[in-house]
Design a protein around this motif. Structure first.
Motif, PDB file in Angstrom:
ATOM      1  N   GLU A 145      13.437  43.639  29.582  1.00  0.00           N
ATOM      2  CA  GLU A 145      14.705  43.150  30.146  1.00  0.00           C
ATOM      3  C   GLU A 145      14.566  41.688  30.556  1.00  0.00           C
ATOM      4  O   GLU A 145      15.483  40.875  30.332  1.00  0.00           O
ATOM      5  N   ALA A 146      13.421  41.345  31.142  1.00  0.00           N
ATOM      6  CA  ALA A 146      13.198  39.958  31.578  1.00  0.00           C
ATOM      7  C   ALA A 146      13.136  39.009  30.384  1.00  0.00           C
ATOM      8  O   ALA A 146      13.623  37.874  30.448  1.00  0.00           O
TER       9      ALA A 146
ATOM     10  N   TRP B  14      15.856  34.790  26.841  1.00  0.00           N
ATOM     11  CA  TRP B  14      16.586  34.301  25.667  1.00  0.00           C
ATOM     12  C   TRP B  14      17.989  33.829  26.051  1.00  0.00           C
ATOM     13  O   TRP B  14      18.439  32.756  25.638  1.00  0.00           O
ATOM     14  N   GLU B  15      18.655  34.647  26.835  1.00  0.00           N
ATOM     15  CA  GLU B  15      20.005  34.278  27.251  1.00  0.00           C
ATOM     16  C   GLU B  15      19.978  32.958  28.041  1.00  0.00           C
ATOM     17  O   GLU B  15      20.837  32.096  27.862  1.00  0.00           O
TER      18      GLU B  15
ATOM     19  N   ASP C  52      22.108  33.049  24.069  1.00  0.00           N
ATOM     20  CA  ASP C  52      22.396  34.357  23.466  1.00  0.00           C
ATOM     21  C   ASP C  52      21.318  35.362  23.846  1.00  0.00           C
ATOM     22  O   ASP C  52      20.130  35.041  23.804  1.00  0.00           O
ATOM     23  N   ASP C  53      21.746  36.571  24.168  1.00  0.00           N
ATOM     24  CA  ASP C  53      20.783  37.645  24.396  1.00  0.00           C
ATOM     25  C   ASP C  53      20.519  38.352  23.057  1.00  0.00           C
ATOM     26  O   ASP C  53      21.079  37.977  22.020  1.00  0.00           O
TER      27      ASP C  53
ATOM     28  N   GLU D  33      18.485  26.374  14.532  1.00  0.00           N
ATOM     29  CA  GLU D  33      19.518  26.089  15.523  1.00  0.00           C
ATOM     30  C   GLU D  33      19.021  26.125  16.966  1.00  0.00           C
ATOM     31  O   GLU D  33      19.641  25.546  17.851  1.00  0.00           O
ATOM     32  N   PHE D  34      17.909  26.819  17.217  1.00  0.00           N
ATOM     33  CA  PHE D  34      17.404  26.795  18.597  1.00  0.00           C
ATOM     34  C   PHE D  34      15.900  26.534  18.658  1.00  0.00           C
ATOM     35  O   PHE D  34      15.288  26.670  19.706  1.00  0.00           O
ATOM     36  N   LYS D  35      15.340  26.090  17.516  1.00  0.00           N
ATOM     37  CA  LYS D  35      13.887  25.859  17.473  1.00  0.00           C
ATOM     38  C   LYS D  35      13.444  24.873  18.550  1.00  0.00           C
ATOM     39  O   LYS D  35      12.467  25.105  19.268  1.00  0.00           O
ATOM     40  N   GLU D  36      14.183  23.788  18.673  1.00  0.00           N
ATOM     41  CA  GLU D  36      13.794  22.746  19.611  1.00  0.00           C
ATOM     42  C   GLU D  36      13.835  23.239  21.060  1.00  0.00           C
ATOM     43  O   GLU D  36      12.924  22.986  21.847  1.00  0.00           O
TER      44      GLU D  36
END
Lengths: 146, 146, 146, 146
Positions: free
Chosen positions: B38-39, B44-45, B50-51, B132-135
């Motif tokens: 859950e943590a 991620w969120e 985004d979760d 899109e979220f690598k950085e």
């Protein structure tokens, strides 16, 4: 007399269900340790006649876990029975280490190791492996070079 | 610019409840991986917005786990908030490794490591870490000797 | 030919475990609906050959619940097998109502009713009871004055 | 002085997660009672300062459920916070009846009623509503024609 290695392989079968699965259509990661723990609970019942519930409530023997590790090899789904093979791989003065292999349709899905210690349940104090079932547990130990 | 180590410590708080506890009056062993997972979902969120649910359904990005390991140090109970500190400790081409430390009342209750890989969710094929979220993910990496 | 009432009593057995119990040493309230739902999932598999997972994924038939009610008569514990007797008590155009009785050691522990509706799984649109198994399901209906 | 009806509406917020959802991409039916029960546990903590864990372990007061009923109106998903509004709708000599309304994005997802009785936890004997918090609980009772 020593039991041979095959005798020491205890397999617990689990019917994986819809309720175990997440939107990826496979059993949720967190369910896999539950399955392995259920198999270890069943191992105790098989080997000494008492599951964790009876051990704890009737005999004041607690067996909290101090370590778990799981490697996930393939997704687990409701399409096949999950066979969890439990083996006792190490026996310390007051701890036991199990390996659990989970297979579906003869394919390895996960493998892990799980370590429990013995405590006086009410007092939560570490104790040695109880005399009343020490021998039965020792007889289940898998010797790697056996 | 590199964020300093403190910025990279994300803490997710969990209210442990009656329903999480077993007859030993502590959170059941199998619940601890759930708390840590859950943590990580909350991490991620926090980091990319985004979760797992949105990543999977809206962006076709799946992140199945290939490995978890947990060492249990102290029982977890409903008496204190459970603080789960998540850190990204390793970043592979298509995998991420997190450490999670769970504390209650400033005492370490468990610590573990969790490894996810990236897959195309529908096709279930391994992919690299999405551009899109690598950085943003890389910026969270904790360098041990930093 | 109509099956007699006894043939329509399907019993699903559940091994209640340590992990199902709370600090009151009985199965947690929230686990009881899980047990009953598991028994209904098993009923489907028994009657039509497909469980919810296969119905949903392979045949695009979803069966969400619209109502559940449970009366708790006695605690459920790991000391005895939990026998869940499932009966189809009502059949609507696009809904089914089950009763579930849970007993341990021949004592009633809980009884409840559970209503599912049929939907096209992907589209989430209500549908009638599917033709392919309508007859088999109808044959299971328990007529009270039978 | 009587609190007005609005003051008696306690709302407990739940972050629904990936782990709560099944392959239909919505929270599994069996999770909904868990959510409602969590909200009731939070209600106790809010109203009398003790949750079920403390009530049971520290004060020997058990509150087993004897009845639950839930109507499901709309799917619950991780896309919105789940707001569970808890109200005390009936107070017997040794029982309490709650209504719980679950909403997401201002849409009703489920509504249910849940009845607990008071018992001496160790002895498992029915008791009246404990004097030490009777008044506080009574003050929360919602009078329909109020």
């Amino acid at each position: 007399m020593v039991a041979n290695k095959m005798d020491k392989k205890f397999t617990h079968k689990i019917h994986v269900r819809w309720s175990d699965c997440d939107p990826a259509k496979i059993a949720f990661t967190g369910r896999i340790p539950y399955f392995a723990l259920e198999a270890i609970d069943a191992w105790w019942e098989h080997v000494i006649g008492d599951d964790w519930y009876r051990l704890n409530l009737d005999k004041n023997i607690g067996t909290p876990f101090v370590h778990i590790t799981v490697d996930f090899r393939r997704p687990v789904t409701p399409r096949h029975i999950l066979c969890c093979q439990v083996q006792l791989v190490k026996l310390g003065d007051s701890s036991v280490r199990f390996s659990v292999h989970g297979t579906q349709d003869d394919q390895l899905c996960f493998e892990g190791e799980f370590v429990e210690v013995f405590v006086a349940a009410q007092e939560h104090i570490k104790i040695g492996i109880p005399q009343e079932f020490k021998e039965r547990v020792e007889s289940q130990l898998v010797i790697e070079n056996e």
